[in-house]
Design a protein around this motif. Structure first.
Motif, mmCIF file in Angstrom:
data_model
loop_
_atom_site.group_PDB
_atom_site.id
_atom_site.type_symbol
_atom_site.label_atom_id
_atom_site.label_comp_id
_atom_site.label_asym_id
_atom_site.label_seq_id
_atom_site.Cartn_x
_atom_site.Cartn_y
_atom_site.Cartn_z
ATOM 1 N N PHE A 147 106.897 109.238 -30.269
ATOM 2 C CA PHE A 147 106.655 110.597 -29.791
ATOM 3 C C PHE A 147 107.859 111.132 -29.023
ATOM 4 O O PHE A 147 108.279 112.289 -29.208
ATOM 5 N N LEU A 148 108.468 110.312 -28.163
ATOM 6 C CA LEU A 148 109.618 110.758 -27.394
ATOM 7 C C LEU A 148 110.815 111.067 -28.292
ATOM 8 O O LEU A 148 111.618 111.952 -27.981
ATOM 9 N N SER A 149 110.939 110.350 -29.400
ATOM 10 C CA SER A 149 112.046 110.610 -30.313
ATOM 11 C C SER A 149 111.905 111.949 -31.020
ATOM 12 O O SER A 149 112.874 112.443 -31.599
ATOM 13 N N ARG A 150 110.722 112.550 -30.981
ATOM 14 C CA ARG A 150 110.489 113.844 -31.623
ATOM 15 C C ARG A 150 110.353 114.986 -30.628
ATOM 16 O O ARG A 150 109.963 116.091 -31.000
ATOM 17 N N ASN B 65 98.962 108.641 -28.490
ATOM 18 C CA ASN B 65 97.949 107.926 -29.266
ATOM 19 C C ASN B 65 97.148 108.875 -30.153
ATOM 20 O O ASN B 65 96.767 108.521 -31.268
ATOM 21 N N TRP B 66 96.887 110.077 -29.646
ATOM 22 C CA TRP B 66 96.159 111.063 -30.460
ATOM 23 C C TRP B 66 96.981 111.478 -31.679
ATOM 24 O O TRP B 66 96.453 111.569 -32.789
ATOM 25 N N LEU B 67 98.269 111.709 -31.499
ATOM 26 C CA LEU B 67 99.118 112.051 -32.634
ATOM 27 C C LEU B 67 99.184 110.923 -33.653
ATOM 28 O O LEU B 67 99.133 111.159 -34.869
ATOM 29 N N ASN B 68 99.274 109.693 -33.165
ATOM 30 C CA ASN B 68 99.393 108.559 -34.074
ATOM 31 C C ASN B 68 98.071 108.254 -34.779
ATOM 32 O O ASN B 68 98.054 107.880 -35.961
ATOM 33 N N HIS B 69 96.957 108.437 -34.071
ATOM 34 C CA HIS B 69 95.652 108.100 -34.649
ATOM 35 C C HIS B 69 95.320 109.007 -35.829
ATOM 36 O O HIS B 69 94.778 108.547 -36.846
#
Length: 798
Positions: free
Chosen positions: A507-510, A444-448
């Motif tokens: 996130f898991l795909s990266r 969520n932090w990466l996406n936000h």
């Protein structure tokens, strides 16, 4: 099961467009007994070798007869001339010296002369008969055992690719031809309906329940001890040491003879030099991905713009603002002067030794560990505010630092990429366990803050902190430790209904790999000795730390289970990597009761058997047993080194009693003591990394360029050397195989051109006759590496 009958070829090519110069070596077909004597193994093509062997035997018979006849007496020893250096100069350098009319007799070579002889590249059994208690072919058995473990866990490159092949019998599948790989495969044309079939759902439920064919821990321990007995053999150690010395001495000769040809081939490639080749930093830490002066400038800019921003709240409800953080005793008087170097060496050493080892990995209240009146509390608040993503300001400052000093420069530079490593933190919140865990919080932090970038892949670092978690009372066994890491990813309903959310899936795909970190701060002393064969749910051991092998195996088993689930869902899989601490060389391993070895050997052998991603902190591999180092070369296992990160010149301000138990502060080593260049000359699959820029005193905006530039200036590396290192970093990275095809011209699909094997599991083929236009590694360099490796394998399997 995947690809049971896989063959590994080592072919020496005269040119990329012509046929091989010699027949390939098929390792899988060479398991039978070979009755060929050692004296005639693959040495018939060498002129004079067979005659030398006969001459040596005849001289040995003459010497034996002479000694038996009494021609040589001890009283005649004083008549032996003792030539001095002056005599040699007079004979060889003086113009008055007359050349001898007859040549002196040839002295037979002995085993003691091998280290100084020009024939040191020949095996030791050519001069003396060594009786191997363990055959050299056992090295091939070790490599095959490694390949089995990696293919079972789907860590090979074919399984880790972004697009997985599906079954033709499933519905809603369209046939799409991939022109890049020149093969046809099946892709899902309707992803939403892919998991609704009962067959897929039942299969995934079986996988989540543990129906994965992975060797048990008892079987793994037997295989581990078998490999350990092989590498502990004395004759095999002598053989491996001589082969490594030969590889180290062979490369300078090759460069002396072919440097001009390499330079000419490099100049023939237009617009492709070191700066225009892709370079990937394989192990850059999130906790230190910006320099010391960048962090200081950022803090002063925030003090000018928003000094009254609340950055922390104490347990009694008191708010601490940003300006109060940099005041003496948090009072209004005696503020810090502008221009002061806030991030100094004392803070960096405290952050590295104390904070990252004690407070960073466990998400809990710090005031139970640090007194707010202590001077270390300010250091803690600086680290928590600017270097953490889960804090009172929701990681706003860290996101700005990451966006400003890493993501934007990488996206601006076309040829720089990195794999960013983040530490897995253990959460003990009382909320919803399916949502309130590290995976969801970090995603969520990466996406936000929109921190996903096409130039960045992620590595998840797992630390061995079971004792610290056990003493908090939050976990009761080693299985609880593993559940905190993997249980949020094994929720069956979440996988079937995709309720984990697109953010976590993104996130898991990266994620490229999982890194098990063996560090100096890991607890080592045991209070009670528990049977290591017990399952993890029974391992309490009064808080004693499990062995490195237990960590590696159970992380491997859970990762294999996760990879099988993601492979069934046509998603990317992950690889496993590990590191080795410098203090582990002095620690006796507690994994075996019958064999004596150190934790250093244990961690290195575990990496060889279970890790496909590579070996981190490869400086420590130099002190491993020679057969283990030699088999790393034969398998071409990826290795990552950070020479600049090991020469930090900081003053020792942290007292030894403040360090974690078992950690001994060692002085930094000079740059030239790093074995990076020796590994490179031998032909290991090695690449450079910045690791942590925060401690390197870097003053450039491109740290990976600085890393290679320092190595080039110290070791005088030219274009071919640098481009070879860059190519190693790309082909061993966790980026998609389609990108590697675009950057290097390589493919996992078989072609009729040059082929190289990495890790004894992945075969990469060139897609065109000459790929030097993509990476600028001269063809003569690649031919040398391939032929040298094929020669070593020929010597091992003969």
């Amino acid at each position: 099961m995947v690809r049971k009958n896989r063959s590994l070829f080592f072919v020496g090519y005269d040119s990329y467009s012509e046929s091989p110069s010699a027949s390939p070596i098929l390792l899988d077909d060479l398991d039978g007994n070979d009755d060929t004597p050692d004296q005639v193994l693959a040495f018939d093509a060498c002129a004079g070798i067979r005659s030398q062997l006969q001459e040596r035997n005849s001289r040995a018979l003459k010497l034996k007869g002479a000694s038996a006849g009494g021609d040589l007496n001890l009283d005649d020893l004083d008549m032996i001339p003792l030539n001095t250096k002056f005599d040699v100069q007079m004979e060889m350098g003086s113009p008055m010296a007359m050349p001898p009319e007859t040549l002196p007799p040839i002295k037979p070579l002995t085993a003691k002369d091998l280290a100084y002889s020009s024939l040191a590249h020949l095996p030791s059994y050519f001069f003396e008969q060594i009786h191997f208690h363990v055959e050299r072919k056992c090295l091939l058995d070790m490599c095959k055992l490694r390949r089995n473990y990696l293919t079972i866990s789907k860590q090979d490159a074919l399984a880790c690719s972004q697009s997985q092949s599906a079954k033709p019998s499933q519905k809603n599948l369209g046939r799409i031809k991939d022109e890049t790989l020149r093969t046809a495969h099946l892709l899902d044309s309707n992803e939403e309906n892919n998991l609704t079939s009962p067959r897929d759902s039942s299969y995934i439920i079986q996988l989540c329940n543990g129906h994965v064919d992975v060797p048990t821990f008892i079987e793994y321990r037997q295989n581990f001890e078998r490999c350990l007995r092989i590498i502990q053999d004395r004759s095999l150690s002598k053989f491996s040491e001589k082969r490594l010395q030969y590889l180290l001495n062979k490369f300078p000769v090759f460069q002396y003879l072919n440097s001009k040809k390499e330079m000419r081939q490099s100049k023939n490639v237009p617009h492709k030099d070191f700066y225009n080749c892709r370079k990937i930093d394989l192990n850059l830490l999130l906790s230190g991905c910006f320099s010391q002066w960048q962090l200081t400038e950022f803090i002063w800019s925030k003090l000018k713009k928003e000094p009254n921003k609340i950055i922390y709240q104490t347990s009694n409800g008191r708010h601490i603002t940003l300006i109060q953080l940099f005041k003496v005793d948090f009072e209004e008087a005696n503020t810090f002067s502008s221009g002061l170097k806030i991030i100094d060496d004392s803070f960096l050493e405290w952050y590295k030794v104390i904070y990252l080892a004690k407070y960073h990995l466990i998400n809990s209240d710090s005031e139970t560990f640090i007194d707010p009146r202590d001077k270390q509390f300010r250091h803690y608040l600086i680290a928590k505010t600017f270097l953490e993503f889960d804090n009172c300001i929701n990681g706003e400052y860290l996101s700005e630092l990451l966006q400003t000093f890493l993501i934007k420069p990488l996206e601006t530079s076309k040829y720089q990429l990195c794999q960013l490593s983040v530490d897995f933190q253990f959460y003990f919140h009382n909320g919803n366990s399916d949502v309130d865990n590290w995976w969801m919080v970090f995603a969520n932090w990466l996406n936000h803050y929109d921190l996903f970038s096409k130039n960045i892949r992620w590595n998840v670092r797992i630390s061995r902190i079971y004792p610290a978690l056990y003493h908090t009372g939050k976990i009761k066994s080693f299985q609880d430790y593993l559940d905190l890491i993997f249980k949020p990813l094994f929720n069956t309903k979440s996988y079937i209904h995709k309720s984990l959310g697109p953010i976590l899936s993104k996130f898991l795909s990266r994620i490229a790999s999982f890194d098990l970190c063996i560090q100096d701060s890991d607890d080592y002393v045991w209070k009670q000795f528990t049977n290591v064969d017990c399952p993890p749910e029974n391992w309490t051991s009064n808080g004693d730390n499990p062995t490195i092998s237990q960590y590696m195996y159970y992380v491997y088993a859970n990762l294999a289970k996760l990879n099988h689930i993601r492979h069934a869902l046509h998603q990317n899989t992950f690889t496993l990597r590990s590191s080795c601490s410098s203090t582990s060389m002095n620690r006796t391993s507690q994994f075996s009761n019958t064999l004596n070895f150190t934790e250093h050997t244990e961690s290195t052998l575990n990496n060889f058997l279970l890790s496909s991603g590579g070996f981190l902190n490869a400086e420590n591999l130099w002190n491993a047993p020679p057969p283990l180092v030699y088999v790393f070369y034969l398998s071409q296992i990826p290795m990552v080194m950070a020479p600049l990160n090991s020469i930090v010149d900081s003053k020792a301000t942290i007292a030894q009693d403040q360090c974690p138990v078992g950690l001994v502060l060692e002085p930094p080593k000079p740059y030239k003591m790093n074995p990076f260049m020796k590994f490179f000359e031998m032909g290991f699959r090695i690449s450079l990394s910045s690791e942590s820029i925060l401690y390197n005193h870097s003053y450039t905006k491109e740290p990976i360029i600085e890393e290679y530039s320092v190595a080039a200036s110290i070791y005088r590396l030219h274009s071919a050397d640098l481009c070879e290192l860059l190519r190693n970093s790309v082909i061993t990275s966790g980026f998609a195989d389609t990108l590697k095809n675009k950057w290097l011209g390589t493919s996992l699909v078989s072609h009729n051109y040059f082929m190289e094997n990495i890790g004894f599991v992945d075969n990469w083929y060139d897609c065109k006759p000459d790929t030097s236009l993509d990476h600028n590694v001269p063809a003569i360099r690649r031919q040398y590496r391939s032929k040298t490796l094929a020669g070593e394998w020929q010597l091992v399997i003969s």
